[in-house]
Design an enzyme around this catalytic site. Structure first.
Site, PDB file in Angstrom:
ATOM      1  N   ASP A  35       0.830  -1.215   0.000  1.00  0.00           N
ATOM      2  CA  ASP A  35       0.000   0.000   0.000  1.00  0.00           C
ATOM      3  C   ASP A  35       0.860   1.259   0.000  1.00  0.00           C
ATOM      4  O   ASP A  35       0.528   2.252  -0.632  1.00  0.00           O
ATOM      5  CB  ASP A  35      -0.909   0.040   1.241  1.00  0.00           C
ATOM      6  CG  ASP A  35      -2.021  -0.988   1.124  1.00  0.00           C
ATOM      7  OD1 ASP A  35      -2.235  -1.495   0.012  1.00  0.00           O
ATOM      8  OD2 ASP A  35      -2.652  -1.295   2.162  1.00  0.00           O
ATOM      9  N   GLU A 112      -5.349 -30.893 -19.361  1.00  0.00           N
ATOM     10  CA  GLU A 112      -5.503 -29.830 -18.357  1.00  0.00           C
ATOM     11  C   GLU A 112      -6.967 -29.636 -17.994  1.00  0.00           C
ATOM     12  O   GLU A 112      -7.850 -30.033 -18.749  1.00  0.00           O
ATOM     13  CB  GLU A 112      -4.879 -28.529 -18.887  1.00  0.00           C
ATOM     14  CG  GLU A 112      -5.390 -28.111 -20.245  1.00  0.00           C
ATOM     15  CD  GLU A 112      -4.528 -27.027 -20.901  1.00  0.00           C
ATOM     16  OE1 GLU A 112      -3.325 -27.253 -21.084  1.00  0.00           O
ATOM     17  OE2 GLU A 112      -5.083 -25.968 -21.221  1.00  0.00           O
ATOM     18  N   LYS A 114     -10.585 -28.165 -17.658  1.00  0.00           N
ATOM     19  CA  LYS A 114     -11.395 -27.256 -18.475  1.00  0.00           C
ATOM     20  C   LYS A 114     -12.143 -26.357 -17.500  1.00  0.00           C
ATOM     21  O   LYS A 114     -13.008 -26.821 -16.759  1.00  0.00           O
ATOM     22  CB  LYS A 114     -12.366 -28.060 -19.336  1.00  0.00           C
ATOM     23  CG  LYS A 114     -13.186 -27.198 -20.266  1.00  0.00           C
ATOM     24  CD  LYS A 114     -13.914 -28.074 -21.277  1.00  0.00           C
ATOM     25  CE  LYS A 114     -14.717 -27.269 -22.269  1.00  0.00           C
ATOM     26  NZ  LYS A 114     -15.705 -26.390 -21.678  1.00  0.00           N
ATOM     27  N   ASP A 116     -14.610 -23.636 -16.069  1.00  0.00           N
ATOM     28  CA  ASP A 116     -15.955 -23.239 -16.452  1.00  0.00           C
ATOM     29  C   ASP A 116     -16.128 -21.739 -16.240  1.00  0.00           C
ATOM     30  O   ASP A 116     -16.549 -21.291 -15.182  1.00  0.00           O
ATOM     31  CB  ASP A 116     -16.961 -24.020 -15.597  1.00  0.00           C
ATOM     32  CG  ASP A 116     -18.328 -24.043 -16.244  1.00  0.00           C
ATOM     33  OD1 ASP A 116     -18.452 -23.558 -17.389  1.00  0.00           O
ATOM     34  OD2 ASP A 116     -19.265 -24.536 -15.607  1.00  0.00           O
ATOM     35  N   TYR A 228      -4.691 -20.330 -21.369  1.00  0.00           N
ATOM     36  CA  TYR A 228      -4.525 -21.711 -21.806  1.00  0.00           C
ATOM     37  C   TYR A 228      -4.095 -21.864 -23.256  1.00  0.00           C
ATOM     38  O   TYR A 228      -3.991 -22.972 -23.752  1.00  0.00           O
ATOM     39  CB  TYR A 228      -5.798 -22.522 -21.546  1.00  0.00           C
ATOM     40  CG  TYR A 228      -7.046 -21.955 -22.208  1.00  0.00           C
ATOM     41  CD1 TYR A 228      -7.146 -21.865 -23.589  1.00  0.00           C
ATOM     42  CD2 TYR A 228      -8.112 -21.513 -21.430  1.00  0.00           C
ATOM     43  CE1 TYR A 228      -8.277 -21.344 -24.191  1.00  0.00           C
ATOM     44  CE2 TYR A 228      -9.250 -20.999 -22.020  1.00  0.00           C
ATOM     45  CZ  TYR A 228      -9.322 -20.906 -23.408  1.00  0.00           C
ATOM     46  OH  TYR A 228     -10.439 -20.385 -23.993  1.00  0.00           O
ATOM     47  N   LYS A 317     -15.835 -34.106 -21.311  1.00  0.00           N
ATOM     48  CA  LYS A 317     -16.761 -33.443 -20.380  1.00  0.00           C
ATOM     49  C   LYS A 317     -17.105 -34.372 -19.226  1.00  0.00           C
ATOM     50  O   LYS A 317     -17.432 -35.541 -19.446  1.00  0.00           O
ATOM     51  CB  LYS A 317     -18.050 -33.060 -21.126  1.00  0.00           C
ATOM     52  CG  LYS A 317     -17.818 -32.056 -22.241  1.00  0.00           C
ATOM     53  CD  LYS A 317     -17.754 -30.660 -21.712  1.00  0.00           C
ATOM     54  CE  LYS A 317     -19.152 -30.159 -21.480  1.00  0.00           C
ATOM     55  NZ  LYS A 317     -19.309 -28.732 -21.617  1.00  0.00           N
ATOM     56  N   CYS A 411     -46.188 -23.133  12.063  1.00  0.00           N
ATOM     57  CA  CYS A 411     -45.060 -24.060  12.006  1.00  0.00           C
ATOM     58  C   CYS A 411     -45.598 -25.490  11.871  1.00  0.00           C
ATOM     59  O   CYS A 411     -46.418 -25.915  12.677  1.00  0.00           O
ATOM     60  CB  CYS A 411     -44.222 -23.933  13.277  1.00  0.00           C
ATOM     61  SG  CYS A 411     -42.977 -25.220  13.425  1.00  0.00           S
ATOM     62  N   CYS A 414     -44.814 -27.519  15.303  1.00  0.00           N
ATOM     63  CA  CYS A 414     -45.404 -27.241  16.610  1.00  0.00           C
ATOM     64  C   CYS A 414     -46.689 -26.432  16.538  1.00  0.00           C
ATOM     65  O   CYS A 414     -47.348 -26.202  17.549  1.00  0.00           O
ATOM     66  CB  CYS A 414     -44.390 -26.534  17.508  1.00  0.00           C
ATOM     67  SG  CYS A 414     -44.067 -24.836  17.009  1.00  0.00           S
ATOM     68  N   CYS A 429     -40.229 -19.902  12.916  1.00  0.00           N
ATOM     69  CA  CYS A 429     -41.026 -20.313  14.059  1.00  0.00           C
ATOM     70  C   CYS A 429     -40.253 -19.825  15.277  1.00  0.00           C
ATOM     71  O   CYS A 429     -39.066 -20.101  15.415  1.00  0.00           O
ATOM     72  CB  CYS A 429     -41.128 -21.838  14.067  1.00  0.00           C
ATOM     73  SG  CYS A 429     -41.598 -22.492  15.672  1.00  0.00           S
ATOM     74  N   CYS A 434     -40.168 -25.670  20.207  1.00  0.00           N
ATOM     75  CA  CYS A 434     -40.559 -26.391  18.987  1.00  0.00           C
ATOM     76  C   CYS A 434     -39.721 -27.664  18.835  1.00  0.00           C
ATOM     77  O   CYS A 434     -38.489 -27.601  18.777  1.00  0.00           O
ATOM     78  CB  CYS A 434     -40.376 -25.474  17.782  1.00  0.00           C
ATOM     79  SG  CYS A 434     -40.559 -26.316  16.215  1.00  0.00           S
TER      80      CYS A 434
HETATM   81  S1  IVH Z   1      -8.324 -24.809 -25.315  1.00  0.00           S
HETATM   82  C1  IVH Z   1      -9.615 -24.244 -29.901  1.00  0.00           C
HETATM   83  N1  IVH Z   1      -8.103 -25.110 -22.756  1.00  0.00           N
HETATM   84  O1  IVH Z   1     -13.609 -24.340 -23.250  1.00  0.00           O
HETATM   85  C2  IVH Z   1     -10.147 -23.950 -28.576  1.00  0.00           C
HETATM   86  N2  IVH Z   1     -10.157 -24.267 -23.598  1.00  0.00           N
HETATM   87  O2  IVH Z   1     -15.358 -25.212 -26.043  1.00  0.00           O
HETATM   88  C3  IVH Z   1      -9.024 -24.044 -27.622  1.00  0.00           C
HETATM   89  N3  IVH Z   1     -11.791 -23.739 -21.861  1.00  0.00           N
HETATM   90  O3  IVH Z   1     -14.020 -21.820 -25.611  1.00  0.00           O
HETATM   91  C4  IVH Z   1      -9.540 -24.074 -26.286  1.00  0.00           C
HETATM   92  N4  IVH Z   1     -10.539 -24.312 -20.146  1.00  0.00           N
HETATM   93  O4  IVH Z   1     -13.349 -21.110 -23.298  1.00  0.00           O
HETATM   94  C5  IVH Z   1      -8.901 -24.727 -23.755  1.00  0.00           C
HETATM   95  N5  IVH Z   1      -7.728 -25.413 -20.494  1.00  0.00           N
HETATM   96  C6  IVH Z   1      -8.527 -25.031 -21.499  1.00  0.00           C
HETATM   97  C7  IVH Z   1      -9.827 -24.532 -21.267  1.00  0.00           C
HETATM   98  C8  IVH Z   1     -10.624 -24.176 -22.352  1.00  0.00           C
HETATM   99  C9  IVH Z   1     -11.717 -23.831 -20.534  1.00  0.00           C
HETATM  100  C10 IVH Z   1     -12.984 -23.274 -22.605  1.00  0.00           C
HETATM  101  C11 IVH Z   1     -12.690 -22.275 -23.658  1.00  0.00           C
HETATM  102  C12 IVH Z   1     -13.309 -22.794 -24.929  1.00  0.00           C
HETATM  103  C13 IVH Z   1     -14.199 -23.877 -24.435  1.00  0.00           C
HETATM  104  C14 IVH Z   1     -14.209 -25.034 -25.395  1.00  0.00           C
END
Ligand code: IVH
Length: 670
Positions: A35, A112, A114, A116, A228, A317, A411, A414, A429, A434
């Site tokens: 800071d 790796e 994926k 979300d 990625y 998936k 409730c 009771c 309640c 109760c």
């Molecule tokens: S590689 C050619 N690596 O998953 C696409 N995608 O439908 C290369 N995602 O749109 C994607 N983690 O947003 C890649 N480790 C990862 C990922 C990743 C999440 C998502 C990405 C992509 C969707 C695939």
């Protein structure tokens, strides 16, 4: 020092410390020291506004909301991935890839998580972040530069790889912007407190936060990013995907490094995909699959792409965490604090390996907002350890026989009238007698985080209450062998075991005891804070709201709840009874001979046997402390799978390293 030089030095230092903190999760200076640097930079920039550049660390949060997002065309389309759902799909992908390559060159794979979240592209020109955009339709996305700049894990300026390799002239980096699960939950709690609707899941929260026209709002949202992949690059030479990831990591970008695994063959790929699926609940962020990629870039180019997805990668998936089922009926559960919660009884359905037959509907407002009716076909989701919830009804499947649900005015346990406190959505309640509340309080009292009485499951608690043997927790300590032996499914041996477990629970810790009491808003963590700060039951009982509020992490709501709990005569009497029965706390007379007492721990990597939060709690319960970075003062580094940079640091500093197995053994020691 010349001011311009000082300004540049400060920016350099702040960038360095941002990187240590947000990218490497390994800070080197205290927050106060950081800071101080930041404030000095602001001061200099105020004196010399002509020196402020867009890439200065002070310029992350712009002050002008946009009117709308402008569109950005990606130099190369942002593709999506072909999905697979089982081992066979992975094997087919491998076979297709090898066939396409014609057998002369064997592909190596990387696997790796994926993540979300939301796909984003960062464009660095001359090492500076020039544009950040969303994926959009793959060809054209939206310009979210101002918002992305508020993410402290995204560098505004790249760091050179080494002194003699220049920064790439152009580099497009792709990655996922996401919100950690815990951050998402607290964001939703904050929003609920303000009467704002919550986000359905961390991905929606991330997307909603990124699509704010006012970057000042995005800045308040806990967003993070993992990179990625790469789009177009000029001036960087790598042979493999993994090399690219290491290179961009060195340039300061955040890469999910410990969880990217190079696999030598198909078996390793399948194995690691399964491992990630099994461990998905242990990640601090949501992952919905594993991405399998051909590692060699030359092979990636040979493989090329189909219409919208590359041939060199696939997404495996994980099993869905959402499924469709039907609500048989809705009924009301009365909680420990009297809150009435509507619960949906479902036709049993398996979701990601667990059979679900009940889901919470939260409250009347939620039911109305989602328009959920008895008899509806609904989408149900579960995530990790949290209670399954109904996401929404599928209205197109209604038959006309569904009936809307209305919360009762009395409730169901009771019969007393229920109330809604002003500003709250929950009905309660208020009858302290109760039976439903008492039963839930007892279940809480004996639970793992509380007095931890083995063998006292829900059914047993219900029986003890129904037979009139137990009315409040202290009655448990009066139970005799003769009381138990007459109960259903209780033989001599189990009666003895139960009595022994009850006896054993008398020796506990102060924080477990506080938690077991079931004071509103006092969960395990708050109980720990109270026990650490106040140290004795006597000071806790006598603490006023101001004293409590002065404790870090204790707000007015908790303070009020604690004070009113101890002001209640029947609670005081109950506590006295518990103490008279022999309940006592080990930690008030410190035992100095445990290996944890007063020691400082840091955890790195993924533990196999428990979540990190649990490991932390157990260390603290045994008298240790848990820090976030390895320093001279660290006594032990607990090392899980794929440890981070902390391991090297611990070795450098000569900190003792505990493998998970050794750590478990120490935990188990009395
Ligand atoms: S590689 C050619 N690596 O998953 C696409 N995608 O439908 C290369 N995602 O749109 C994607 N983690 O947003 C890649 N480790 C990862 C990922 C990743 C999440 C998502 C990405 C992509 C969707 C695939």
């Amino acid at each position: 020092m010349n001011h311009e030089k000082e300004l540049n030095d400060l920016r350099e230092q702040i960038r360095y410390h941002n990187h240590r903190y947000y990218v490497l999760d390994d800070p080197q200076i205290s927050d106060t020291a950081y800071d101080r640097l930041f404030r000095r930079l602001l001061e200099l920039e105020r004196e010399h506004p002509e020196w402020v550049t867009p890439d200065s660390p002070t310029q992350r949060v712009g002050d002008k909301p946009l009117k709308s997002f402008t569109q950005v065309r990606h130099r190369r389309p942002m593709l999506s991935l072909e999905n697979g759902f089982n081992e066979k799909d992975i094997r087919d992908f491998d076979a297709r890839t090898k066939k396409f390559l014609g057998g002369d060159t064997a592909p190596q794979y990387v696997v790796e998580p994926k993540i979300d979240g939301v796909a984003v592209e960062l464009v660095y020109e001359g090492g500076k972040l020039s544009v950040a955009s969303t994926r959009g339709d793959g060809d054209v996305g939206e310009d979210v530069t101002a918002n992305i700049k508020t993410l402290l894990s995204v560098p505004l300026v790249l760091r050179p790889l080494t002194q003699d390799i220049p920064i790439p002239e152009l580099m497009e980096v792709r990655g996922e912007v996401y919100m950690e699960t815990e951050a998402f939950e607290s964001l939703n709690t904050q929003r609920a407190n303000k009467g704002l609707p919550g986000f359905a899941n961390p991905r929606n929260a991330a997307a909603g936060s990124l699509r704010q026209l006012d970057p000042r709002i995005t800045a308040t949202r806990p967003l993070d990013m993992f990179c990625y992949g790469l789009g177009e690059i000029r001036g960087l030479n790598c042979e493999t995907h993994l090399e690219c990831m290491l290179a961009i990591q060195q340039m300061g970008l955040r890469v999910n490094r410990p969880h990217i695994k190079a696999c030598q063959n198909l078996m390793e790929v399948v194995d690691y995909c399964q491992q990630l699926e099994e461990k998905r609940d242990q990640f601090s962020f949501e992952i919905d699959g594993a991405v399998i990629k051909v590692n060699q870039l030359a092979l990636q180019s040979r493989l090329g792409q189909k219409s919208r997805s590359p041939r060199w990668a696939m997404a495996y998936k994980f099993k869905a965490t959402q499924e469709t089922t039907r609500i048989i009926k809705i009924d009301i559960q009365v909680g420990r604090t009297g809150a009435l919660t509507p619960v949906a009884h479902l036709e049993p359905i398996e979701i990601a390996g667990v059979t679900v037959s009940r889901a919470t509907l939260f409250n009347q407002e939620e039911i109305e907002k989602k328009d959920i009716r008895e008899g509806d076909t609904v989408i149900v989701q579960r995530a990790g350890d949290v209670i399954p919830e109904v996401v929404k009804p599928i209205t197109s499947m209604r038959t006309g026989r569904e009936s809307p649900f209305v919360m009762p005015t009395q409730c169901p346990a009771c019969g007393s009238q229920v109330f809604r406190k002003e500003g709250e959505v929950v009905l309660r309640c208020l009858n302290p007698e109760c039976p439903a509340q008492i039963k839930e309080s007892l279940k809480h009292f004996v639970s793992k985080g509380g007095m931890d009485i083995d063998g006292l499951g829900d059914k047993m608690v219900a029986q003890l209450m129904d037979k009139g043997l137990v009315r409040e927790a202290a009655d448990l300590y009066d139970l005799r062998f003769e009381d138990l032996i007459g109960l259903d499914k209780i033989a001599e041996k189990s009666a003895q075991n139960l009595l022994a477990a009850i006896e054993q629970s008398k020796t506990t810790t102060f924080s477990r005891f506080i938690y077991a009491l079931g004071i509103r808003h006092v969960g395990e963590h708050v109980a720990e804070r109270l026990s650490e700060e106040l140290k004795s039951l006597e000071s806790l009982q006598h603490a006023d709201e101001d004293t409590l509020k002065a404790i870090d992490e204790i707000g007015p709501q908790i303070a009020e709840s604690v004070v009113s709990y101890f002001a209640d005569k029947s609670n005081q009497d109950h506590i006295l009874r518990l103490l008279k029965a022999g309940v006592h706390f080990q930690d008030l007379s410190p035992v100095n001979d445990t290996p944890f007492q007063g020691k400082s721990f840091v955890i790195t990597g993924t533990l196999q046997s428990m979540k990190r939060s649990e490991a932390k709690q157990r260390i603290v319960r045994k008298g240790g402390k848990v820090g976030s970075s390895v320093t001279q003062g660290t006594d032990y580094l607990v090392v899980g799978e794929s440890p981070g940079s902390k391991l090297q640091k611990a070795r450098d500093l000569g900190v003792d390293i505990l493998e998970e197995e050794v750590f478990l053994r120490l935990l188990a020691e009395e």
